[in-house]
Each structure stands twice: as structure tokens, then as C-alpha cells.
Design a protein around this motif. Structure first.
Motif, PDB file in Angstrom:
ATOM      1  N   GLU A 133       6.042   4.251  19.922  1.00  0.00           N
ATOM      2  CA  GLU A 133       4.983   3.244  19.922  1.00  0.00           C
ATOM      3  C   GLU A 133       5.450   1.942  19.279  1.00  0.00           C
ATOM      4  OE1 GLU A 133       1.578   5.004  18.010  1.00  0.00           O
ATOM      5  OE2 GLU A 133       0.856   5.837  19.902  1.00  0.00           O
ATOM      6  N   GLY A 134       6.708   1.580  19.571  1.00  0.00           N
ATOM      7  CA  GLY A 134       7.234   0.315  19.070  1.00  0.00           C
ATOM      8  C   GLY A 134       7.656   0.346  17.624  1.00  0.00           C
ATOM      9  N   HIS A 135       7.693   1.517  17.010  1.00  0.00           N
ATOM     10  CA  HIS A 135       8.045   1.652  15.601  1.00  0.00           C
ATOM     11  C   HIS A 135       9.155   2.688  15.419  1.00  0.00           C
ATOM     12  CE1 HIS A 135       4.142  -0.307  15.295  1.00  0.00           C
ATOM     13  NE2 HIS A 135       4.422  -0.625  14.037  1.00  0.00           N
ATOM     14  N   VAL A 136       9.936   2.471  14.387  1.00  0.00           N
ATOM     15  CA  VAL A 136      10.967   3.413  13.971  1.00  0.00           C
ATOM     16  C   VAL A 136      10.483   4.093  12.701  1.00  0.00           C
ATOM     17  CG1 VAL A 136      13.297   3.624  13.037  1.00  0.00           C
ATOM     18  CG2 VAL A 136      12.875   2.159  15.013  1.00  0.00           C
ATOM     19  N   VAL A 137      10.524   5.401  12.685  1.00  0.00           N
ATOM     20  CA  VAL A 137      10.069   6.157  11.523  1.00  0.00           C
ATOM     21  C   VAL A 137      11.244   6.401  10.585  1.00  0.00           C
ATOM     22  CG1 VAL A 137       8.967   8.264  10.716  1.00  0.00           C
ATOM     23  CG2 VAL A 137       8.285   7.260  12.903  1.00  0.00           C
ATOM     24  N   LEU A 138      11.066   6.016   9.328  1.00  0.00           N
ATOM     25  CA  LEU A 138      12.097   6.193   8.317  1.00  0.00           C
ATOM     26  C   LEU A 138      11.729   7.353   7.391  1.00  0.00           C
ATOM     27  CD1 LEU A 138      12.679   2.465   7.309  1.00  0.00           C
ATOM     28  CD2 LEU A 138      13.949   3.803   8.981  1.00  0.00           C
ATOM     29  N   GLY A 179       7.456  -0.651   3.857  1.00  0.00           N
ATOM     30  CA  GLY A 179       6.521  -1.743   3.620  1.00  0.00           C
ATOM     31  C   GLY A 179       5.641  -1.963   4.831  1.00  0.00           C
ATOM     32  N   SER A 180       4.370  -2.259   4.579  1.00  0.00           N
ATOM     33  CA  SER A 180       3.428  -2.461   5.677  1.00  0.00           C
ATOM     34  C   SER A 180       3.221  -3.927   5.994  1.00  0.00           C
ATOM     35  CB  SER A 180       2.082  -1.829   5.314  1.00  0.00           C
ATOM     36  OG  SER A 180       1.576  -2.398   4.120  1.00  0.00           O
ATOM     37  N   SER A 181       3.618  -4.809   5.093  1.00  0.00           N
ATOM     38  CA  SER A 181       3.444  -6.246   5.329  1.00  0.00           C
ATOM     39  C   SER A 181       4.797  -6.856   5.649  1.00  0.00           C
ATOM     40  CB  SER A 181       2.857  -6.917   4.078  1.00  0.00           C
ATOM     41  OG  SER A 181       2.758  -8.304   4.266  1.00  0.00           O
ATOM     42  N   ARG A 209       9.213  -4.947   8.492  1.00  0.00           N
ATOM     43  CA  ARG A 209       8.340  -4.001   7.789  1.00  0.00           C
ATOM     44  C   ARG A 209       6.921  -4.138   8.309  1.00  0.00           C
ATOM     45  NH1 ARG A 209      10.279  -6.190   2.155  1.00  0.00           N
ATOM     46  NH2 ARG A 209       8.557  -7.532   2.712  1.00  0.00           N
ATOM     47  N   ALA A 210       6.464  -3.145   9.020  1.00  0.00           N
ATOM     48  CA  ALA A 210       5.085  -3.113   9.511  1.00  0.00           C
ATOM     49  C   ALA A 210       4.795  -1.689   9.967  1.00  0.00           C
ATOM     50  CB  ALA A 210       4.888  -4.096  10.665  1.00  0.00           C
ATOM     51  N   THR A 211       3.721  -1.128   9.477  1.00  0.00           N
ATOM     52  CA  THR A 211       3.410   0.266   9.776  1.00  0.00           C
ATOM     53  C   THR A 211       2.189   0.365  10.674  1.00  0.00           C
ATOM     54  OG1 THR A 211       2.030   0.462   7.809  1.00  0.00           O
ATOM     55  CG2 THR A 211       4.345   1.059   7.586  1.00  0.00           C
ATOM     56  N   ARG A 212       2.126   1.468  11.367  1.00  0.00           N
ATOM     57  CA  ARG A 212       0.925   1.793  12.130  1.00  0.00           C
ATOM     58  C   ARG A 212      -0.147   2.319  11.169  1.00  0.00           C
ATOM     59  NH1 ARG A 212       4.159   5.704  16.057  1.00  0.00           N
ATOM     60  NH2 ARG A 212       5.259   5.937  14.072  1.00  0.00           N
ATOM     61  N   PRO A 213      -1.406   2.313  11.594  1.00  0.00           N
ATOM     62  CA  PRO A 213      -2.448   2.890  10.730  1.00  0.00           C
ATOM     63  C   PRO A 213      -2.117   4.338  10.362  1.00  0.00           C
ATOM     64  CG  PRO A 213      -3.425   1.714  12.588  1.00  0.00           C
ATOM     65  CD  PRO A 213      -1.950   1.759  12.841  1.00  0.00           C
ATOM     66  N   ASN A 214      -2.349   4.657   9.112  1.00  0.00           N
ATOM     67  CA  ASN A 214      -2.143   6.025   8.603  1.00  0.00           C
ATOM     68  C   ASN A 214      -0.677   6.445   8.631  1.00  0.00           C
ATOM     69  OD1 ASN A 214      -5.022   6.312   8.372  1.00  0.00           O
ATOM     70  ND2 ASN A 214      -5.081   6.725  10.577  1.00  0.00           N
ATOM     71  N   SER A 215       0.210   5.478   8.592  1.00  0.00           N
ATOM     72  CA  SER A 215       1.641   5.772   8.501  1.00  0.00           C
ATOM     73  C   SER A 215       2.209   4.982   7.337  1.00  0.00           C
ATOM     74  CB  SER A 215       2.356   5.395   9.802  1.00  0.00           C
ATOM     75  OG  SER A 215       3.745   5.610   9.672  1.00  0.00           O
ATOM     76  N   ASN A 216       3.194   5.555   6.656  1.00  0.00           N
ATOM     77  CA  ASN A 216       3.725   4.906   5.464  1.00  0.00           C
ATOM     78  C   ASN A 216       5.210   4.590   5.541  1.00  0.00           C
ATOM     79  OD1 ASN A 216       1.359   4.844   3.815  1.00  0.00           O
ATOM     80  ND2 ASN A 216       1.554   7.053   3.543  1.00  0.00           N
ATOM     81  N   ASP A 273       0.824  -1.210   0.000  1.00  0.00           N
ATOM     82  CA  ASP A 273       0.000   0.000   0.000  1.00  0.00           C
ATOM     83  C   ASP A 273       0.860   1.263   0.000  1.00  0.00           C
ATOM     84  OD1 ASP A 273       0.073   0.789   3.188  1.00  0.00           O
ATOM     85  OD2 ASP A 273       0.024  -1.371   2.861  1.00  0.00           O
ATOM     86  N   GLN A 274       2.060   1.193   0.594  1.00  0.00           N
ATOM     87  CA  GLN A 274       2.917   2.393   0.620  1.00  0.00           C
ATOM     88  C   GLN A 274       3.414   2.749  -0.773  1.00  0.00           C
ATOM     89  OE1 GLN A 274       5.169   0.228   3.363  1.00  0.00           O
ATOM     90  NE2 GLN A 274       4.862   1.650   5.043  1.00  0.00           N
ATOM     91  N   ILE A 275       3.742   1.720  -1.562  1.00  0.00           N
ATOM     92  CA  ILE A 275       4.163   1.988  -2.943  1.00  0.00           C
ATOM     93  C   ILE A 275       2.982   2.532  -3.742  1.00  0.00           C
ATOM     94  CG2 ILE A 275       5.131   0.990  -5.036  1.00  0.00           C
ATOM     95  CD1 ILE A 275       6.492  -1.108  -3.356  1.00  0.00           C
ATOM     96  N   VAL A 276       1.811   1.916  -3.543  1.00  0.00           N
ATOM     97  CA  VAL A 276       0.612   2.397  -4.235  1.00  0.00           C
ATOM     98  C   VAL A 276       0.358   3.862  -3.894  1.00  0.00           C
ATOM     99  CG1 VAL A 276      -1.897   2.162  -4.362  1.00  0.00           C
ATOM    100  CG2 VAL A 276      -0.451   0.126  -4.402  1.00  0.00           C
ATOM    101  N   HIS A 277       0.453   4.188  -2.624  1.00  0.00           N
ATOM    102  CA  HIS A 277       0.224   5.575  -2.180  1.00  0.00           C
ATOM    103  C   HIS A 277       1.230   6.515  -2.829  1.00  0.00           C
ATOM    104  CE1 HIS A 277       0.334   9.013   0.647  1.00  0.00           C
ATOM    105  NE2 HIS A 277      -0.952   8.756   0.786  1.00  0.00           N
TER     106      HIS A 277
END
Length: 822
Positions: free
Chosen positions: A632-637, A642-644, A689-696, A433-437
Motif C-alpha cells: 500500500e505504498g509503504h515499506v514496513v520496518l 516516524g509518522s510525520s 517518514r509517514a505511517t498508515r493509520p494504526n501502524s508504527n 506518536d510512535q515514540i510516545v507509543h
């Protein structure tokens, strides 16, 4: 007379005092006094100590007679032999022939003398003491030991270029085979030191033709290692066989490359006529340089490579850098190609295909680390067609960060391949979905969102068939036309809730709603006695189905065997994770080693050449380290990752379906205090690779290796509780109440919280408590959901309590059915 100066009546005290006085005497330069005092000592150990003091300082001060006299006073045989050997070596080194002769004549036994002569022969030859060398050789009685003396002596003479000593040894040896063996061993020493005269003597003494050729090869290789180009030239002239010369040059280039001796490598290459042989030699040098990080040597050597081989030389460098994940080395090579002034390299085709799988993995790792130079340099070298092919391959391989980074280098993002598939379609098919976006954000022609491939499928069609909800939503928001065929594709794919959502989109109103739950949770009868009776019965049924700790041991052993086999076949650091490797939950019907139809085998592959650093975990030193903050357990790049987390592979034959997750290793553990609640030893975490909702552009901190250890340590009751929780989340709730938002990880997290709650009350884990533990777990889940104001959050992360766990398809919102598991 000296005893009168020590008026001590106790002999033991007097002897110990004598040791101190002897030490003082030798340090003051009075060896005779020290020796006389040592003679008066009665205690054998103290007398030996005194003698050793006299000998040690005597060898430094050249008190030759005193040394020999003191040695005769030593009573302990082992100490005497050790001191004898020390004096012999000292006398040999200093050229004290008279002392050496006395020692050789007074040796306690022939074996001792022979052993000392063997060591002393090397020293004598090295120092060039020809007369002493001759005496040592004549003093050896054992023939085998004498041969060892010859080898030592010849090596010592070659090491120091002692021509007279070497001549004496070669003349003394009568056995030609012994002589040749000694010379063959010493050839490399002389060549490495550059002693041409000694080397000539040694080579001349070798009569056997094969041995002589081998010696020339050995000498060439050793001379190359120390960069002795002139000597290498002379030695190669004696090797006339082209095959032997090529073999010699290949080995010699490798040795010269280790020390960055460019002139020597040039000399070796000049001795070869065959371009193929030259290229093989260069390959060794390139590999050594890149693996050692000596890129200055690589660049210097490039300037000396024959023009017709330079492009191939660069290709070898690029290939080696890619295969060994040396991103920095690749950058140096590509910079050189970008700014090249060499006409032999201008206009050449790129040294590597931009669609090369290994290159794509490397570039994706660069993108994650926010290093974009390699990609920019390669994009400059490749035409649009090559860049587009790389984009499609990166999407297909799941390299989301790379694919998003490639988009700015595309002149036309809506270009298609031979099957009419565009980058947007491929990203939609694989659920990126991130590539699609990102593609939709730069798509110049709005109509391109409805483009069709050769079979008439659009990007939305592909997303519907695969059940990628978030991708479909992005496409429809961007103007993609939803057709009945797309809705049918979702139904054929078994995506019931997605199908209902698409029907609502197509018709403008919901065709079905979530059925009202008319089940009052308060009416559940809470009868402890009945729960215990049912728990025991349930426990027996689960036991009969194989859900026991003993059976899990066999399951995990099989998983470990498959993992070792996979590592061997893939030659990568691949780790089996998930329920098959854990031992519990791969099949909710029976635990018999078989994977359920709706389950799979999970693999985690650590991407080579990438190590990331987390704030709050990294303890590495260095100001240049880029530490990533965790929210929140995620690193922002800076780019999408990738979300999956996993790439799915359908079942094939007897092989179950598989999910492969590519992870980035972190340098440290994280949230160690929470890990220590259930684990005694800690593991380094990794990012997936796993994103939070509304994050890419997120990477999630993963504790899968920790979880694997914990699950494998479960006892039978804990394991059966996990099976029940997973059954509730994956089977019961979806079928009864169409609640699709819970996953296996939610069941695992609930189990961990219950284990923490009862870690000090081990008696709880009994068969009769199984149902009460299940109720407690489900009540905890309801409490988590009730406490959360966000309907997309179902519970906190066990290892990172401030990080929420989201329900499946969280963040899509709207009227999508089954989003909120609550």
C-alpha cells in the motif's frame, strides 16, 4: 626477373597482388625478395604499403639493411616521417648503432632528426646504450631540443638505474640551471624505484640549496609512496630543519597511506619529535584509510602508533567515519574499542559524544537499515547519562527510528533533564506518536505519564498545545489526566476541531456537532453556456492575480537559486520541494513570489550513506541485498521511523515557515509505467517518514521529485485548475463544512488523474472549460470517496493505484470531529 612470375597485364591489379606477395614473403623470412618486389610496384600507395610491411617485419627480425633500403622507397612524406621515427626508436632500443648512424645522416630535415632524437634519448638512457646516447645528443642541432633530450635522457637513466648513462648526461650538460632542472624532475623517479646510486648522483648535481632541500622532500615523498623505508630514513637525515621535515613527513605519510605501507609510516613518525606534528600526519593516513574502506590498514597502523597518541588516533578515525557516513568503518573501530586489550585505551572516555548531531544522523540511518551494532557498541561505551542525552537529542531532531532503538538501553525512561522534561514529554511536544507509543509500552511507573516539567506542563499539555491529536489519544488511553488547562492550550494553538474533541473528552459529551449539510448537490444548475462565460471571467481574474505559466517560470527560477544557495550553505544534498518550488500554489491569492501566511517552504534532505532497495524496482545484483517489500505504498520496518515526514520551523523575520523532510534514497525508480503517463524521463524514488493509520513502523514511497517536474510543466489552465482545487480542499471545505481531512496532496492527485484522462484531448485545456474541469475533478473526488468502504480513505495514489490516500488524522476514530472528509 621477379616480374616474370606475375604475368598480369593490368598494372593496378598487379600492384595490389604485389602487396599480398610482399606480406607472404616477409612472413616466410625472405626480406630481400619482398624488397625487390616492392621496387617493381608502380602505384605509389601500393609501394608505400609494401615498404611499411617490410619495415614492420624487418624491425622484428633484425633485417637492418633491408629496413633502411625500404624506407628510401617510401614516397608519402607523412608516412615516411612516421616510419623513420619508428625505425630510430627500434634501432636505439636494440643497440643497432650502424643503422642508427645511417638514419641520422639521411634524415630529410633537421627538425625531424631532432624530434626523433628526443624520443630516442629516453630509450637509449633507459637501456644503458651509452655510445648510442652520445651519438643522439651530438646529432641534435637545436639548443632547446637538446635541453629536452637531456631531460628525457636523465629521466630514462634514473628510471632504470643506468649509472653510466646518467654520468654521461650530467657530464655533457654545461648549463648548471638546465642540469638542475633535469635532475629535480628525475629525483622522484629514482626514489620511487629505489635506485639509491642514481638518486645520489642526481642530488649531488644540484647546487642550489633551496632546490636541493626541495629535491630531498620530493624524493622522500616518492620513496614513501612505494614503501621504501630504508631509503626514507636516509633521506630524512639530510633534512635538518624541523619545519621542513614536518611538512615533508606529513605529505609522505599521506602518500604511504594510499598504499598501506605501515612500516614506512612508522619510519616517518619516528623522524618527528613533536607529538602534534605526528598527530597531523596520522590524520592524513586515517582519512585515506577510512574513505577507501581499508580498515585492516587502520587497525594495523593503530598497533604501531605511539601509546600517547592512540586515543587521539581513534578519535580521528571515529570523527572521519561519522562525517563521511562510513557506518561500516565506525563499526570496525568501535569493535576494536569494545574488545581492546591495550592498556593505553582502557578507561579512556568515549571517542565521541553520543549526542553528536552527525553521529545521530548516522545511527538513525543504521536503524532504518536494521543495523544495530554501532548503537549497541556506543551504548556499551557511554554511561546512562550519555545515553539519555542522546535519546532526547534524537527525539528533538526527529530521528524516530534511532529514538525507539535507544529505549532498550535506558535504565530509567522517566529520567528528566534540567528543565524537568522527560523523553515522553519531548516526544509529545514534537508529535512523534510512535515514540510516545513505545515509551508508554515500557513505562514502569503508570504515574509517570502525568509527570510535570519545571513549568507544570505534562506530556499531554504539550501535545494539546501543539495540536498532536494522535499523541494526545495515546496518552489519554494510557491514563493521562486531561485538565481544563490542556483544553485551553489546544484552543490557544488554533486547533479548533482538536479543541472540540478535548471538550467532549473532558465533559463526557459533545458540545458541538458537525452542522447538517442542507445543500443538495443535485440542485446545482448545470448550464454549459453559463459555465463557459464564468470560466472566462474566472480565468481573467486568475491571470490578473499572476496565476500564469510565465509568472511560474520566474517563481521556479527563484526557487532554484535558493536551492543552490542552500546546498552551498548546508553542504548537503538538499532539494526544495512543495508548492514554492513547483511554482503553483504557494499563495492562493497572488502569484508574486511571496509565501502565504498559512503556507511554507518545503525542503527534502537525502540522508547520506543510506541507499534502500525496493522489491519491484531494484535491479541491483548481489545476493546480500536486502530488498524491502512495498505494501500500500509503504515499506514496513522493524523499528518505528516516524509518522510525520517533516520537521517544522516557524517563520522568522522575512523568512517564511519551513518544513524539512529527511528522506532515504532508493536505488531505482518505482511504478515506472505510472510515472511515464505524465513524465517522459524517470526519477529514482525515496522513502519518507509517514505511517498508515494504526501502524508504527512505516516509510512511505515518495514521488515528490516526479511531482515537482510535472507541476512545473503545467500550462496556465492546468495550473489555474490546481489553484482552484487547492482552494476548495484547504479553504472552502474547512470553512463551510468543517471538513479538515483534505490536504494539498489530494488536490495535486486529483489534477494528475484529470490530466491523465485528458492527455489525448489537449483542446480541453482552454479558458472556457475551467469550471467544467473543476466540476469534473470534484465529481471524481466524490466518486473515489463513495467507492471506498473505509471512511478514512479519500482516494487512490496516482502513481501507486493500489495504495490509498488517507484523510488527515485518519485512524483516530471515535467521536473526533472532522476525521472523515466524506
Amino acid at each position: 626477373m621477379l616480374a616474370g612470375f606475375l604475368p598480369v597485364s593490368d598494372s593496378t591489379t598487379r600492384d595490389k597482388l604485389c602487396v599480398s606477395v610482399v606480406r607472404l614473403s616477409v612472413s616466410s623470412g625472405h626480406p630481400a625478395t619482398a624488397y625487390e618486389l616492392a621496387k617493381t610496384v608502380r602505384d605509389a600507395e601500393c609501394k608505400d604499403q609494401c615498404c611499411e610491411i617490410v619495415i614492420a617485419d624487418g624491425c622484428k627480425q633484425s633485417w637492418r639493411d633491408t629496413i633502411a633500403d625500404a624506407l628510401e622507397l617510401v614516397s608519402d612524406s607523412k608516412r615516411k616521417e612516421r616510419l623513420y621515427n619508428y625505425i630510430v626508436l627500434t634501432a636505439t632500443r636494440n643497440g643497432w648503432r650502424e643503422l642508427l648512424t645511417r638514419l641520422l645522416q639521411t634524415a630529410s630535415h633537421p627538425n625531424l632528426r631532432d624530434r626523433c632524437c628526443k624520443e630516442a634519448t629516453l630509450v637509449a638512457a633507459n637501456e644503458g646504450h651509452v655510445e648510442i646516447l652520445s651519438e643522439l645528443l651530438n646529432s641534435v642541432s637545436d639548443p632547446e631540443m637538446k635541453n629536452k633530450c637531456y631531460r628525457k635522457g636523465i629521466t630514462g637513466a634514473a628510471m632504470s638505474d643506468q649509472k653510466e648513462a646518467l654520468a654521461l648526461l650530467l657530464h655533457t650538460i654545461t648549463d648548471q640551471q638546465v642540469k638542475e632542472r633535469c635532475c629535480i624532475k628525475a629525483v622522484g623517479v629514482a626514489a620511487r624505484k629505489g635506485h639509491e646510486s642514481s638518486l645520489s648522483q642526481l642530488l649531488a648535481a644540484i647546487a642550489n640549496p633551496d632546490s636541493k632541500i626541495q629535491s630531498y622532500k620530493d624524493a622522500t615523498i616518492c620513496a614513501s609512496a612505494d614503501g621504501r623505508s630504508e631509503l626514507v630514513t636516509k633521506l630524512l637525515q639530510e633534512i635538518t630543519d624541523p619545519v621542513v621535515r614536518a611538512e615533508c613527513c606529513s605529505a609522505a605519510v599521506s602518500r604511504a597511506a594510499l598504499s598501506s605501507h605501515v612500516p614506512t609510516i612508522v619510519t616517518l613518525l619516528a623522524a618527528l619529535d613533536d607529538s602534534r606534528a605526528k598527530l597531523e600526519c596520522l590524520k592524513e593516513a586515517v582519512v585515506n584509510a577510512i574513505l577507501d574502506g581499508r580498515m585492516h590498514f587502520f587497525s594495523d597502523l593503530l598497533q604501531t602508533v605511539p601509546p600517547e597518541l592512540r586515543h587521539q588516533y581513534v578519535q580521528i578515525g571515529v570523527r572521519t567515519s561519522i562525517e563521511n557516513a562510513r557506518s561500516e568503518a565506525l563499526t570496525v573501530i568501535l569493535r576494536g574499542l569494545s574488545d581492546v586489550q591495550d592498556p593505553t585505551l582502557q578507561g579512556c572516555k568515549p571517542p565521541v559524544s553520543m549526542s553528536d548531531p552527525a553521529l545521530l544522523r548516522l545511527l538513525n540511518g543504521d536503524a532504518v537499515k536494521r543495523q544495530a551494532e554501532n548503537l549497541a557498541l556506543l551504548a556499551k561505551l557511554h554511561p546512562e547519562k550519555g545515553r539519555h542525552a542522546a535519546l532526547l537529542k534524537s527525539i528533538e531532531a526527529g530521528h524516530v527510528s534511532l529514538a525507539v532503538s535507544l529505549l532498550p538501553y535506558m535504565a530509567r525512561i522517566d529520567s528528566s533533564d534540567a528543565q524537568g522534561i522527560t523523553a515522553l514529554m519531548l516526544a509529545a511536544r514534537h508529535g512523534h506518536d510512535q515514540i510516545v507509543h513505545a515509551v508508554l509500552a515500557i513505562l514502569a511507573d503508570p504515574a509517570a505519564v502525568n509527570a510535570q516539567d519545571n513549568e507544570g506542563f505534562t506530556a499531554l499539555s504539550m501535545a494539546c498545545r501543539a495540536g498532536h491529536v494522535r499523541v494526545a489519544k495515546y496518552l489519554m488511553d494510557a491514563g493521562a489526566e486531561l485538565k481544563p488547562r490542556d483544553v485551553q492550550l489546544a484552543s490557544e494553538g488554533g486547533h479548533a476541531d482538536f479543541h472540540a474533541f478535548l471538550l467532549w473528552k473532558l465533559n463526557g459529551c459533545p458540545t458541538e456537532t458537525i452542522p447538517e449539510i442542507k445543500f443538495d448537490l443535485q440542485q446545482i444548475r448545470d448550464d454549459p453556456n453559463e459555465d463557459q462565460t464564468l470560466s472566462i471571467a474566472l480565468h481573467k481574474l486568475l491571470n490578473s492575480a499572476g496565476f500564469t505559466q510565465q509568472r511560474v517560470v520566474f517563481q521556479t527560477r527563484m526557487a532554484d537559486f535558493l536551492q543552490s544557495l542552500a546546498k552551498l550553505l548546508t553542504k548537503s544534498e538538499i532539494v526544495m520541494t512543495g508548492s514554492f518550488a513547483d511554482g503553483w500554489g504557494n499563495n492562493l491569492v497572488k502569484l508574486n513570489g511571496r509565501t502565504a501566511a498559512d503556507s511554507d517552504i518545503d525542503w527534502t534532505v537525502i540522508v547520506p550513506g543510506v541507499t534502500l532497495h525496493l522489491q519491484g524496482g531494484c535491479a541491483c545484483s548481489g545476493a546480500s541485498i536486502d530488498r524491502l517489500s512495498v505494501d500500500e505504498g509503504h515499506v514496513v520496518l522493524e523499528v518505528a521511523a516516524g509518522s510525520s515526514p517533516a520537521i517544522a520551523a516557524d517563520a522568522c523575520g522575512m523568512r517564511p515557515a519551513m518544513d524539512t523532510c529527511y528522506a532515504f534514497q532508493c536505488c531505482s525508480e518505482f511504478c515506472a509505467d505510472r510515472c511515464s503517463v505524465l513524465l517522459s524521463d524517470h526519477e529514482k524514488v525515496h522513502l519518507v517518514r509517514a505511517t498508515r493509520p494504526n501502524s508504527n513502523s512505516d516509510l512511505r514511497v515518495s514521488f515528490s521529485f516526479h511531482e515537482k517536474k510535472i507541476i512545473r510543466q503545467l500550462n496556465t489552465i492546468q495550473g489555474q485548475l490546481f489553484i482552484l482545487l487547492k482552494f476548495v480542499c484547504k479553504r472552502l471545505l474547512p470553512r463551510l463544512w468543517r471538513t479538515q481531512g483534505l490536504k494539498t496532496y489530494n488536490a495535486k492527485t486529483l489534477l494528475f488523474f484529470i490530466m491523465e484522462r485528458h492527455r489525448l484531448t489537449e483542446h480541453v485545456w482552454q479558458p472556457e472549460n475551467l469550471i467544467s474541469l473543476l466540476k469534473e475533478s470534484l465529481n471524481l473526488m466524490l466518486q473515489f470517496m463513495t467507492d471506498s468502504p473505509d471512511p478514512d480513505i479519500c482516494m487512490p495514489h496516482f502513481f501507486m493505484p493500489k495504495a490509498p490516500l488517507f484523510v488527515k488524522n485518519a485512524g483516530i476514530g471515535g467521536n473526533y470531529l472532522g476525521t472523515n472528509a466524506g
